[in-house]
Design an enzyme around this catalytic site. Structure first.
Site, mmCIF file in Angstrom:
data_model
loop_
_atom_site.group_PDB
_atom_site.id
_atom_site.type_symbol
_atom_site.label_atom_id
_atom_site.label_comp_id
_atom_site.label_asym_id
_atom_site.label_seq_id
_atom_site.Cartn_x
_atom_site.Cartn_y
_atom_site.Cartn_z
ATOM 1 N N ILE B 98 35.493 51.922 61.864
ATOM 2 C CA ILE B 98 35.469 51.990 60.370
ATOM 3 C C ILE B 98 36.050 50.577 59.673
ATOM 4 O O ILE B 98 37.124 50.032 60.132
ATOM 5 C CB ILE B 98 36.214 53.006 59.451
ATOM 6 C CG1 ILE B 98 35.666 54.345 60.128
ATOM 7 C CG2 ILE B 98 36.014 52.895 58.002
ATOM 8 C CD1 ILE B 98 36.690 55.411 59.827
ATOM 9 N N CYS B 99 35.156 49.755 59.094
ATOM 10 C CA CYS B 99 35.520 48.378 58.228
ATOM 11 C C CYS B 99 36.045 48.851 57.019
ATOM 12 O O CYS B 99 35.248 48.962 56.177
ATOM 13 C CB CYS B 99 34.529 47.590 58.245
ATOM 14 S SG CYS B 99 34.792 46.226 57.361
ATOM 15 N N LEU B 100 37.417 49.058 56.742
ATOM 16 C CA LEU B 100 38.139 49.398 55.445
ATOM 17 C C LEU B 100 39.305 48.820 55.552
ATOM 18 O O LEU B 100 39.924 49.040 56.448
ATOM 19 C CB LEU B 100 38.095 50.983 55.492
ATOM 20 C CG LEU B 100 38.694 51.511 54.227
ATOM 21 C CD1 LEU B 100 37.983 51.199 52.849
ATOM 22 C CD2 LEU B 100 38.740 53.212 54.186
#
Lengths: 231, 161
Positions: B98-100
């Site tokens: 997840i790109c967060l």
């Protein structure tokens, strides 16, 4: 006055009925003026057939001691008894606050009430620990329990309606957002966020930022704070 | 089945353990809406089921998050990935990464599993298209040896989704 008698508990002992003092019964309505003398019951306990007493300042109201005698023997078992006792103790402060309202409304102070609660609780506990086992025992657990629970519920409801502001303020405990425990050596950052001393140290070491607002911080950017206490 | 190398991490520190126990108790009392913690006896790896929020592209879809905690949690961020199949989302790679930002650079020790979950659900909910990131294939190929997303140099360019 409403006679609110807990059938789970032994009634007044005849010899004690006119005594100067007595132990309080947790589930009988009684005013805050009752004087409680823990010694008194000890003297009468242990006599064969003697029923532990609950002389609780109700002398003026028409409690028929003889009539109550029938209702005494309701502890179905030791376990049932201890459950009942626990329940009764839990309800106790509720009951006292309520009665304070009904009977002694002019009294301005909640503090004396609180004190009498403590005394009652200790006393009742001590007395009831030693309830004689030679009593006749009838198993009426099933009949008894629902009634008592309803009763307890009623009392709790009434309390919350009547006396919410009488509750003595408790010391607030603040939780550190990093370790989630109560603050240990509370320390504030220069941005005003408070953590345990060790937690803010570790956080700055790891990230050089405030854990709450992400402001850039160095090791000099926080200091101990000494929160006031309620006294 | 798990797509990450996180299994080889060190045991939780005492501080991390105590804090995670607190978080778990708090979660049980007050779980974030749409999430369900799957009970295991492993405090260091939580499996959390998430249900897409009503009225969003992911409504009623169920996904599983795997949260692995490092030795020095909460000073270090947990590793959070979607288990297969990961939702189709512009910031979620097909390997579940997840790109967060809060999972990496912007992690703060005051954050919790619960707050991370809410951020992830918010990210899902604000999506306007069910699609993989543009560089999905390249990235997933790069991670083939089981690299943790925490080793990725993420570039957080999109503040809308």
């Amino acid at each position: 006055m409403v006679l609110n008698v807990d059938l789970n508990v032994p009634p007044l002992e005849s010899s004690m009925a006119d005594g100067a003092s007595g132990s309080a019964h947790p589930c009988i309505s009684q005013g805050a003026t009752v004087s409680v003398n823990p010694q008194c019951n000890h003297s009468t306990r242990g006599q064969q057939g003697a029923v532990p007493t609950s002389n609780n300042g109700l002398r003026s109201s028409p409690i028929d001691v003889e009539a109550l005698e029938d209702d005494v023997e309701m502890f179905s078992s030791l376990r049932g008894f201890s459950e009942t006792r626990n329940r009764a103790r839990r309800n106790q402060p509720v009951m006292v606050v309520l009665d304070e309202d009904l009977e002694t409304r002019p009294r301005p102070s909640g503090v004396t009430i609180g004190e009498s609660v403590t005394t009652l609780s200790l006393n009742t506990h001590a007395k009831r620990e030693r309830i004689p086992t030679n009593m006749t025992i009838i198993n009426c657990d099933l009949d008894l329990d629902p009634e008592e629970e309803n009763d307890a519920k009623k009392r709790i409801v009434m309390k919350s309606n009547l006396e919410p502001e009488k509750v003595v303020a408790k010391e607030p405990t603040f939780t550190c957002p990093v370790c989630m425990n109560p603050l240990v050596e509370a320390s504030s950052t220069i941005c005003g966020h408070i953590f345990c001393d060790s937690c803010i140290k570790a956080s700055i070491k790891a990230q050089k930022k405030c854990p709450t607002c992400r402001r850039k911080l160095t090791m000099n950017n926080f200091h101990r704070v000494y929160l006031p206490t309620i006294d | 089945m798990t797509s990450s190398s996180a299994a080889s991490r060190k045991a939780l520190s005492k501080i991390a353990c105590s804090r995670l126990q607190k978080e778990l108790v708090e979660w049980e009392v007050n779980p974030p809406t749409g999430f369900k913690h799957k009970v295991t006896d492993n405090l260091q790896r939580w499996i959390i089921e998430v249900v897409g929020a009503p009225g969003t592209l992911y409504e009623s879809e169920k996904y599983q998050l795997q949260v692995d905690f490092p030795e020095h949690y909460p000073m270090e961020a947990p590793q959070v990935i979607f288990l297969h199949p990961a939702p189709l989302h512009p910031h979620i790679y097909s390997n579940g990464h997840i790109c967060l930002d809060i999972l990496y650079d912007s992690w703060s020790p005051a954050m919790t599993v619960s707050s991370v979950c809410i951020s992830i659900l918010s990210m899902l909910s604000s999506s306007t298209a069910k699609q993989r990131p543009a560089d999905n294939d390249r990235y997933v190929k790069n991670c083939r040896n089981g690299r943790s997303p925490k080793e990725t140099r993420w570039w957080f360019h999109d503040d809308k989704v």
